[in-house]
Motif scaffolding. Structure first.
Motif, PDB file in Angstrom:
ATOM      1  N   ASN A 135      14.543  -1.211  -5.645  1.00  0.00           N
ATOM      2  CA  ASN A 135      13.805  -2.465  -5.803  1.00  0.00           C
ATOM      3  C   ASN A 135      13.624  -2.817  -7.275  1.00  0.00           C
ATOM      4  OD1 ASN A 135      13.585  -2.386  -3.060  1.00  0.00           O
ATOM      5  ND2 ASN A 135      11.427  -1.786  -3.022  1.00  0.00           N
ATOM      6  N   THR A 157       1.642  -4.025  -9.013  1.00  0.00           N
ATOM      7  CA  THR A 157       0.634  -3.488  -8.096  1.00  0.00           C
ATOM      8  C   THR A 157       1.016  -2.058  -7.775  1.00  0.00           C
ATOM      9  OG1 THR A 157       0.248  -5.652  -7.109  1.00  0.00           O
ATOM     10  CG2 THR A 157      -0.375  -3.724  -5.795  1.00  0.00           C
ATOM     11  N   ARG A 159      -0.838   1.290  -5.995  1.00  0.00           N
ATOM     12  CA  ARG A 159      -2.042   1.844  -5.365  1.00  0.00           C
ATOM     13  C   ARG A 159      -1.670   3.050  -4.521  1.00  0.00           C
ATOM     14  NH1 ARG A 159      -3.413  -4.269  -3.275  1.00  0.00           N
ATOM     15  NH2 ARG A 159      -3.885  -5.141  -5.320  1.00  0.00           N
ATOM     16  N   ASP A 244       1.111   1.429  -2.042  1.00  0.00           N
ATOM     17  CA  ASP A 244       1.421   0.019  -2.277  1.00  0.00           C
ATOM     18  C   ASP A 244       2.074  -0.119  -3.644  1.00  0.00           C
ATOM     19  OD1 ASP A 244       1.554  -2.714  -2.169  1.00  0.00           O
ATOM     20  OD2 ASP A 244      -0.594  -3.031  -1.944  1.00  0.00           O
ATOM     21  N   ARG A 246       4.471  -2.653  -5.687  1.00  0.00           N
ATOM     22  CA  ARG A 246       5.187  -3.922  -5.743  1.00  0.00           C
ATOM     23  C   ARG A 246       5.143  -4.493  -7.156  1.00  0.00           C
ATOM     24  NH1 ARG A 246       1.801  -7.370  -2.857  1.00  0.00           N
ATOM     25  NH2 ARG A 246       0.257  -5.688  -2.914  1.00  0.00           N
ATOM     26  N   ARG A 257      10.182 -11.007  -6.694  1.00  0.00           N
ATOM     27  CA  ARG A 257       9.125 -10.079  -6.315  1.00  0.00           C
ATOM     28  C   ARG A 257       9.680  -9.088  -5.300  1.00  0.00           C
ATOM     29  NH1 ARG A 257       6.059 -12.987  -1.558  1.00  0.00           N
ATOM     30  NH2 ARG A 257       7.332 -14.849  -1.403  1.00  0.00           N
ATOM     31  N   THR A 258       9.115  -7.896  -5.315  1.00  0.00           N
ATOM     32  CA  THR A 258       9.544  -6.879  -4.368  1.00  0.00           C
ATOM     33  C   THR A 258       8.413  -6.596  -3.393  1.00  0.00           C
ATOM     34  OG1 THR A 258       8.727  -5.057  -5.743  1.00  0.00           O
ATOM     35  CG2 THR A 258      10.990  -5.789  -6.125  1.00  0.00           C
ATOM     36  N   ASP A 259       8.793  -6.155  -2.225  1.00  0.00           N
ATOM     37  CA  ASP A 259       7.819  -5.750  -1.221  1.00  0.00           C
ATOM     38  C   ASP A 259       7.839  -4.224  -1.111  1.00  0.00           C
ATOM     39  OD1 ASP A 259       5.946  -5.798   0.775  1.00  0.00           O
ATOM     40  OD2 ASP A 259       7.185  -6.891   2.213  1.00  0.00           O
ATOM     41  N   ASN A 260       6.931  -3.667  -0.352  1.00  0.00           N
ATOM     42  CA  ASN A 260       6.955  -2.237  -0.089  1.00  0.00           C
ATOM     43  C   ASN A 260       8.140  -1.852   0.780  1.00  0.00           C
ATOM     44  OD1 ASN A 260       4.610  -1.184  -1.440  1.00  0.00           O
ATOM     45  ND2 ASN A 260       3.407  -2.447  -0.040  1.00  0.00           N
ATOM     46  N   ASN A 261       8.396  -0.560   0.875  1.00  0.00           N
ATOM     47  CA  ASN A 261       9.402  -0.033   1.798  1.00  0.00           C
ATOM     48  C   ASN A 261       8.697   0.472   3.056  1.00  0.00           C
ATOM     49  OD1 ASN A 261      11.056  -0.509  -0.348  1.00  0.00           O
ATOM     50  ND2 ASN A 261      11.995   1.515  -0.361  1.00  0.00           N
ATOM     51  N   TYR A 262       9.341   0.255   4.185  1.00  0.00           N
ATOM     52  CA  TYR A 262       8.739   0.597   5.472  1.00  0.00           C
ATOM     53  C   TYR A 262       9.610   1.598   6.221  1.00  0.00           C
ATOM     54  CZ  TYR A 262       5.381  -3.141   4.823  1.00  0.00           C
ATOM     55  OH  TYR A 262       4.360  -3.917   4.346  1.00  0.00           O
ATOM     56  N   PRO A 263       8.986   2.372   7.117  1.00  0.00           N
ATOM     57  CA  PRO A 263       9.778   3.363   7.855  1.00  0.00           C
ATOM     58  C   PRO A 263      10.758   2.728   8.831  1.00  0.00           C
ATOM     59  CG  PRO A 263       7.507   3.310   8.652  1.00  0.00           C
ATOM     60  CD  PRO A 263       7.557   2.456   7.423  1.00  0.00           C
ATOM     61  N   LEU A 278       2.726   0.786   9.054  1.00  0.00           N
ATOM     62  CA  LEU A 278       2.334   0.846   7.645  1.00  0.00           C
ATOM     63  C   LEU A 278       3.535   1.228   6.769  1.00  0.00           C
ATOM     64  CD1 LEU A 278      -1.141   2.586   7.950  1.00  0.00           C
ATOM     65  CD2 LEU A 278      -0.649   0.182   7.505  1.00  0.00           C
ATOM     66  N   PRO A 279       3.470   0.892   5.471  1.00  0.00           N
ATOM     67  CA  PRO A 279       4.564   1.261   4.557  1.00  0.00           C
ATOM     68  C   PRO A 279       4.745   2.781   4.477  1.00  0.00           C
ATOM     69  CG  PRO A 279       2.883  -0.066   3.413  1.00  0.00           C
ATOM     70  CD  PRO A 279       2.407   0.119   4.807  1.00  0.00           C
TER      71      PRO A 279
END
Lengths: 341, 341, 341, 341
Positions: A135, A157, A159, A244, A246, A257-263, A278-279
């Motif tokens: 990302n 961001t 967290r 979190d 991003r 912009r990038t988003d989180n990675n998810y399973p 959830l991510p």
């Protein structure tokens, strides 16, 4: 196995050390992990057994003195990094060292000087693995290829799902040196420029114990780059929904912009809401591939005698930023990086 | 048409005035728009004709003196708002006034005092329409119902597709009073608390003319609320991809964020990328419904003698924040709201 | 109000009739709603009062005979549509009629013949409002402008949150004529071609009462267009998460798909999941704007003597498809549209 | 390396064989890859060298006869699978075989009979790797845990970026046996039930050469399961935007759908559109992890003597579905699975 694998010794067989050992043993064919050192002998032995590493030792000097070992991977506790770098440099070993180099600039400068004295014969790479994440690389590519024009504003961001044990917090150097240091590096990496000024607002919002330990659990830092770019970084030790990570960058010709990675990508709609899992929960899951890629890049830099992608200066700059951010918080004023530190 | 519609006079038939006229005439059944005033007689007349308003005038005093008119909607240029509020209050009219009330606190305080002297008999609502937008209301609902626990961190992104004409910039009061004022209000609305300190970084990044006019085109302001919540607001006068209006709020039990609104939900995948059309282009398209809802809420507050949702103090506070943000930029230091202004 | 508004009479003041009345009264300035008819006199009166319509009547012939009324909007129960169209055509009124024209082809053909006999002097538009929805228009635009090349495969998803009352189901004509008819129209509209063959699989999956009434509650129909394009339509009377209205089209140069519309864009992350509110609940919320646009288009077609966007043949074809789809289900075989019906 | 790794021989060192060799050598610690066979001696040798496999051979019988080898992984061309399964079963080797077992039911039944004759002492797993993909597993989990209630409707989208060479198409067995076979397996896996009836619409839409070879390039098949669930599968040999692999399932209590996987999460907004990079391009990138997981599952099933997750019957059923789907296309009628094949 390649004809001339890079022979490596790994110092420190804790969480990150074990991860690097696994990657060296199974994912990076151009290397041979020869020896693992840990002051806890049992930790060294079990890690060596798990990854079929021929030797283990309690004394990392056995690695530094081993004539066949060409490079070391330093994963010990932070307060030993600088000294081991100095010693390894003197022994002519290439060095991959986990971040941060040290919590104070003097130790860092001494370590970097030792590397410099080797006259360019040895490589030093610092473990800012997130630079190798797909990302963030995509954001950097957008900057390099001017897909969004010149950068104007950056938001990072970052967290964690939950704070580390309070004993760890006490020796961590604080949120800026322990956690935000990754984001300071990311800001420099993405913008490709140096920061001139920082301002910090922070507080103890979720974990009073962290406050009693003299640290904060929530912090926002504003950065002003030499080029005028403005950045914000926000850190929280406790995000109820997990890890979190991003970034968002506005440029003169657009934004990325990038988003989180998810399973997984599944979206479930039921009588209550439209929801997804959830991510990926924490850095070991989230940044697995970037850990592999940073070591691969180090090995390639050594084997082809090319510049490392994260050098000693890249290891020093975020420490300076972290110290300045803390000073800004303590003195409630913007702090310029050309002050005395 | 209802038995007793609220009889309204509209003062100022420019872009926003015409919009309110249209909504009063077609979308808000409980009202009757009786007269439109504009110093440009032709503007008043054509607006009245378009929406079948029986009377138009060059002199807004004809509205204030009209015995049947119960409420006025003030859409003139900012420098006249405070005085018209004072006059309307003295004439006993309910007042809906576009933001900001004025560019200085003294004028605002005089206007609010005039309303106070009516002893609660007249309503004053300020035109912070974004409070009525479905996305922001959903965020506010999440705070009120503690869906994400207690608020910790707020980020507001607010960017225009292109700057207004430089002549407008010159008299606008600057980016903080003209543009970020909406976001100051949004921050107070979402968090439900008062700001104690601001710090500003800003620059001229895209439009040198704006710099020559003494203003900036890109700005980030950090806010510290009394409760400790930290917020950032970023403004840009020029986002290549259009109107960008998003917020993101981290709380102790989760986070909520809003995305932009789009003209359609279609996603196109072709040989180059997976893409969708740009967001709704500017505030007239993006906030149409919130403009209707704010006037509806004003009418209902008057008709049922209930508190207005955005009162005089809500009109004053963002002006103070804007002035403080500019002072922070000028003096390169954090500014506390209890300083002298 | 415009100089020469189109004078309209509305027949049928039920749910859809009231909606059209509201739109004519408040959102479509170029019209004047003169009279409302409903066999239930009270329904006609209360609707007329609510929207300030000067006349109401129990007998729709009073509308057809009214010399000033130029156009009628037919919102009565389906079994009366064809006859009212015939009568209105003979009285020279322009006609907007809710879908379907009728449940049998003979009635439809007689109604269309009556319109034809007017020799092109009157317009007939059928209420397939979804053609005016921003999402579907965007898909149609992609086809017309070859953004995705030539169409190959189309999938239409169309599910209701819950079935109508069983009494309604009994007289509805069944899922194909009552519900999927919208999707048959959508398939023709998006592809711009005629269907040659259909095959149906369907069942009673969620509501046994619907099965007892002789209908199915879940159905998938495959369509083969003359051009070779293959389409599927899926319908369910009960989607736990609400109204689900999406299409997806694969072409030779790409694909386009639409998502549902939501009441807001907020995404909430908490300890359980990342979630958003359910989509807009049902057709009145979801298709509000398309209802306004279809009537606006009808008014413009009449006023500028241009072709209506959904003509009589567009009203007939989906009925034929619905009848064929049911035959396919009953006879468990693919059915060609050139069979006898 | 574990105490007792499973000793494996790999037969067929082409694209998929090399991939399995890499995974066995680097990602699955509980195994030891002892020998690689390929009728092309050079292919066997180079693959063995790359992954430090001690032996290679031109004759796969050397693997079957090797006393230390416990399991074979069959990656040869489809027409040899059944015979090698028979031979391996007779030699008492556990078998992992790529899909499909064969293109005709007789060969499959003979192979499965040979495995049965081993009396449960050997395992046979078929390479339907997609069952191990995180997205599909999440859908299956939703079904198993009734997150969306009982299944009603399933849609599977499965499109390749571009067709294979026409020489491959000619011997592939056609789109149903070569490509849709994965989706037939997926449908059975997700629903957990058997299909009773199929109906096919298909055509040559993008590649006339495929039509000349007697095959189609675009196909939609409807399935009716014993439980009444209705499914559609769509296949295209050419999706301009790349590899498109999604499913969508409606149940009595909700719905679940998966999206494609992407190389990164970055979203770019510029003056034209809001866009992201294309999905992962093809199956090697998209399904890497599922290839690793299926072999890991096979190894664990052997080592702990547990049932394999994809057994011989799971290998036969999709072949029958593919043959039935083709018959439906040829005879233009729905085909029941209990017909003679």
């Amino acid at each position: 196995m390649p004809a001339h694998p890079l022979k490596i010794g790994l110092i420190g067989a804790g969480r990150i050390g074990s991860l690097h050992a696994e990657h060296l043993a199974t994912r990076i064919p151009a290397t041979q992990l020869l020896m693992i050192a840990d002051s806890n002998e049992e930790a060294a032995r079990s890690c060596a057994e798990r990854y079929a590493v021929p030797h283990c030792t309690q004394d990392y000097m056995n690695i530094l003195r081993h004539p066949d070992i060409q490079a070391v991977v330093i994963c010990t506790s932070t307060n030993t990094h600088a000294q081991i770098i100095e010693e390894a440099a003197r022994m002519g070993k290439h060095i991959f060292c986990e971040k941060p180099i040290a919590l104070d600039l003097r130790s860092i400068d001494r370590a970097l000087a030792a590397v410099d004295q080797a006259g360019g014969k040895i490589k030093l790479q610092i473990g800012f693995n997130r630079r190798f994440d797909a990302n963030y690389r995509r954001v950097r590519q957008a900057v390099e290829q001017a897909e969004i024009g010149r950068p104007h504003l950056l938001h990072i961001t970052s967290r964690d799902p939950a704070p580390p044990p309070i004993e760890y917090i006490r020796v961590s150097g604080g949120i800026f040196l322990d956690m935000m240091i990754h984001d300071f590096d990311m800001a420099r990496f993405l913008i490709g420029d140096e920061v001139e000024e920082v301002f910090t607002l922070a507080g103890v919002m979720s974990d009073p114990d962290i406050g009693e330990a003299g640290d904060v659990d929530t912090a926002v830092v504003m950065l002003r780059f030499a080029s005028g770019v403005i950045a914000t970084i926000d850190n929280s030790r406790r995000a109820a929904y997990g890890y979190d990570q991003r970034v968002e960058l506005l440029g003169s010709a657009g934004a990325i912009r990038t988003d989180n990675n998810y399973p997984n990508t599944a979206i479930i709609s039921d009588g209550q809401s439209v929801h997804r899992d959830l991510p990926l929960h924490f850095f070991l899951e989230r940044y697995t591939e970037s850990f592999v890629r940073e070591l691969t890049a180090f090995v390639e830099a050594v084997q082809h005698d090319q510049p490392v992608p994260v050098n000693g200066q890249d290891g020093r700059a975020p420490v300076l930023l972290a110290i300045a951010a803390r000073r800004s918080l303590d003195e409630q004023r913007p702090v310029r990086l050309n002050e005395d530190f």
